[in-house]
Design an enzyme around this catalytic site. Structure first.
Site, PDB file in Angstrom:
ATOM      1  N   ALA A 185      -8.884  17.504  -6.429  1.00  0.00           N
ATOM      2  CA  ALA A 185      -7.982  18.066  -5.415  1.00  0.00           C
ATOM      3  C   ALA A 185      -6.673  17.285  -5.364  1.00  0.00           C
ATOM      4  O   ALA A 185      -5.590  17.859  -5.267  1.00  0.00           O
ATOM      5  CB  ALA A 185      -8.662  18.059  -4.052  1.00  0.00           C
ATOM      6  N   TYR A 215     -10.871  13.657  -6.288  1.00  0.00           N
ATOM      7  CA  TYR A 215      -9.937  13.324  -7.362  1.00  0.00           C
ATOM      8  C   TYR A 215      -9.263  14.579  -7.909  1.00  0.00           C
ATOM      9  O   TYR A 215      -8.040  14.618  -8.089  1.00  0.00           O
ATOM     10  CB  TYR A 215     -10.675  12.588  -8.476  1.00  0.00           C
ATOM     11  CG  TYR A 215      -9.773  12.101  -9.579  1.00  0.00           C
ATOM     12  CD1 TYR A 215      -8.983  10.972  -9.406  1.00  0.00           C
ATOM     13  CD2 TYR A 215      -9.705  12.774 -10.793  1.00  0.00           C
ATOM     14  CE1 TYR A 215      -8.146  10.520 -10.411  1.00  0.00           C
ATOM     15  CE2 TYR A 215      -8.870  12.330 -11.806  1.00  0.00           C
ATOM     16  CZ  TYR A 215      -8.100  11.204 -11.609  1.00  0.00           C
ATOM     17  OH  TYR A 215      -7.262  10.774 -12.612  1.00  0.00           O
ATOM     18  N   LYS A 246      -5.249  15.496  -7.763  1.00  0.00           N
ATOM     19  CA  LYS A 246      -4.439  15.656  -8.968  1.00  0.00           C
ATOM     20  C   LYS A 246      -3.855  17.060  -9.078  1.00  0.00           C
ATOM     21  O   LYS A 246      -2.735  17.239  -9.581  1.00  0.00           O
ATOM     22  CB  LYS A 246      -5.258  15.302 -10.220  1.00  0.00           C
ATOM     23  CG  LYS A 246      -5.577  13.815 -10.331  1.00  0.00           C
ATOM     24  CD  LYS A 246      -4.306  12.967 -10.348  1.00  0.00           C
ATOM     25  CE  LYS A 246      -4.570  11.492 -10.527  1.00  0.00           C
ATOM     26  NZ  LYS A 246      -3.335  10.669 -10.546  1.00  0.00           N
ATOM     27  N   ASN A 272       2.167   6.106 -10.187  1.00  0.00           N
ATOM     28  CA  ASN A 272       0.934   5.925 -10.936  1.00  0.00           C
ATOM     29  C   ASN A 272      -0.247   5.510 -10.065  1.00  0.00           C
ATOM     30  O   ASN A 272      -1.395   5.706 -10.468  1.00  0.00           O
ATOM     31  CB  ASN A 272       1.173   4.855 -12.018  1.00  0.00           C
ATOM     32  CG  ASN A 272      -0.105   4.367 -12.646  1.00  0.00           C
ATOM     33  OD1 ASN A 272      -0.731   5.061 -13.439  1.00  0.00           O
ATOM     34  ND2 ASN A 272      -0.531   3.151 -12.271  1.00  0.00           N
ATOM     35  N   ASP A 289       0.866  -1.180   0.000  1.00  0.00           N
ATOM     36  CA  ASP A 289       0.000   0.000   0.000  1.00  0.00           C
ATOM     37  C   ASP A 289       0.904   1.232   0.000  1.00  0.00           C
ATOM     38  O   ASP A 289       1.702   1.409   0.922  1.00  0.00           O
ATOM     39  CB  ASP A 289      -0.880  -0.032   1.258  1.00  0.00           C
ATOM     40  CG  ASP A 289      -1.842   1.137   1.373  1.00  0.00           C
ATOM     41  OD1 ASP A 289      -1.648   2.159   0.690  1.00  0.00           O
ATOM     42  OD2 ASP A 289      -2.782   1.034   2.183  1.00  0.00           O
TER      43      ASP A 289
END
Length: 301
Positions: free
Chosen positions: A157, A155, A159, A91, A64
């Site tokens: 925020a 998502y 990125k 990624n 994780d």
């Protein structure tokens, strides 16, 4: 790295989120171009399946990316077994959608933790290797880093955060010979995107984007473009290439998105209820079900 015909030949490349989708495709492409690949992800069996498709030496670790202790152990094992990492691709990522007010705080926070905190943690544990190899770190970002969307607050925020993190890291380590790249992606054909299209609100949102912006691109095509950027140690890579033009107009994008949303969201709400999606895709489901951090950091045998 940039001075040979095959700049990745014999290099160790680390890819997080490698169990499926873009991470798996990048791992295959990096190996095809000569790299020895370390695959990091949440699901040991799926990682092993990906390893079986890689044309060359590769090993996988179940971990994780938000578990700092496990990531430190994995980084040490990668170094011992494969050599110091010359390339690191951050990624790993998850996404969830729906109205912010009704969002599950734990899931909202989890998106930030995996996408942003996990990327920073990945950079931290491999930075000594990158320094020794004068290596390259590629941060996977998104069009969402440039222009935020309604109903995707966590998502977007995360990125935007990884873009800023990568810019800051680049300035901090450039004098040490480490290059940092940012990959700006639009819709890529992964299970996360296919799952998003199963939710009426997210499907409608994509349908109302301009035609080029709603096209879904094959994952292998995107992976090949990103690995070429790795070979060139590019500061930025855009997939598709037209995304580069959004940088010139990014200041205008928030008011435009607000204007369109103010008109379209009430209409969409009359057609379908706005509901939380939970974490999207098989990777999101694995993250939701995989609360086994005590087992994180296990290598393949």
């Amino acid at each position: 790295m940039s001075g040979s015909v095959r700049p990745l030949q014999g290099r160790t490349a680390v890819v997080t989120g490698a169990a499926r989708g873009l991470g798996a495709a990048m791992a295959r492409e990096l190996a095809r171009r000569g790299a020895t690949v370390a695959l990091l992800g949440r699901e040991a069996s799926t990682l092993a399946d990906v390893r079986g498709t890689i044309p060359g030496p590769a090993r996988c670790w179940e971990v994780d990316v938000t578990d700092d202790d496990a990531m430190r152990r994995v980084a040490a094992e990668v170094r011992d077994r494969l050599g110091p990492a010359s390339v690191v691709v951050a990624n790993a990522g998850v996404a969830e959608g729906g109205p912010f007010a009704e969002s599950d705080p734990a899931l909202w926070r989890r998106v930030i933790e995996v996408n942003l905190v996990g990327s920073a943690g990945t950079a931290r544990v491999f930075l000594a290797d990158l320094r020794a190899c004068r290596g390259y770190f590629l941060q996977i970002a998104s069009l969402a880093s440039i222009g935020a969307s309604p109903l995707m607050s966590a998502y977007c925020a995360s990125k935007a955060g990884v873009e800023s993190f990568a810019h800051s890291l680049r300035a901090e380590v450039a004098h040490e010979g480490i290059d940092v790249g940012i990959a700006y992606l639009n819709w890529t054909d992964t299970d996360m995107i296919r799952d998003a299209d199963d939710h009426p609100v997210l499907r409608e949102l994509r349908a109302h984007m301009p035609r080029p912006a709603r096209k879904v691109h094959p994952v292998e095509t995107v992976a090949a473009r990103l690995v070429r950027a790795v070979e060139r140690r590019s500061a930025a890579v855009y997939a598709p290439s037209w995304l580069r033009a959004t940088q010139a107009v990014r200041a205008a994008m928030p008011p435009v998105v607000t204007f369109v949303s103010k008109r379209e969201l009430p209409r969409l709400q009359r057609k379908t209820a706005f509901e939380a999606t939970g974490l999207l895709g098989a990777g999101g489901r694995a993250d939701t079900d995989g609360g086994h951090r005590a087992s994180a950091g296990r290598p393949d045998r």
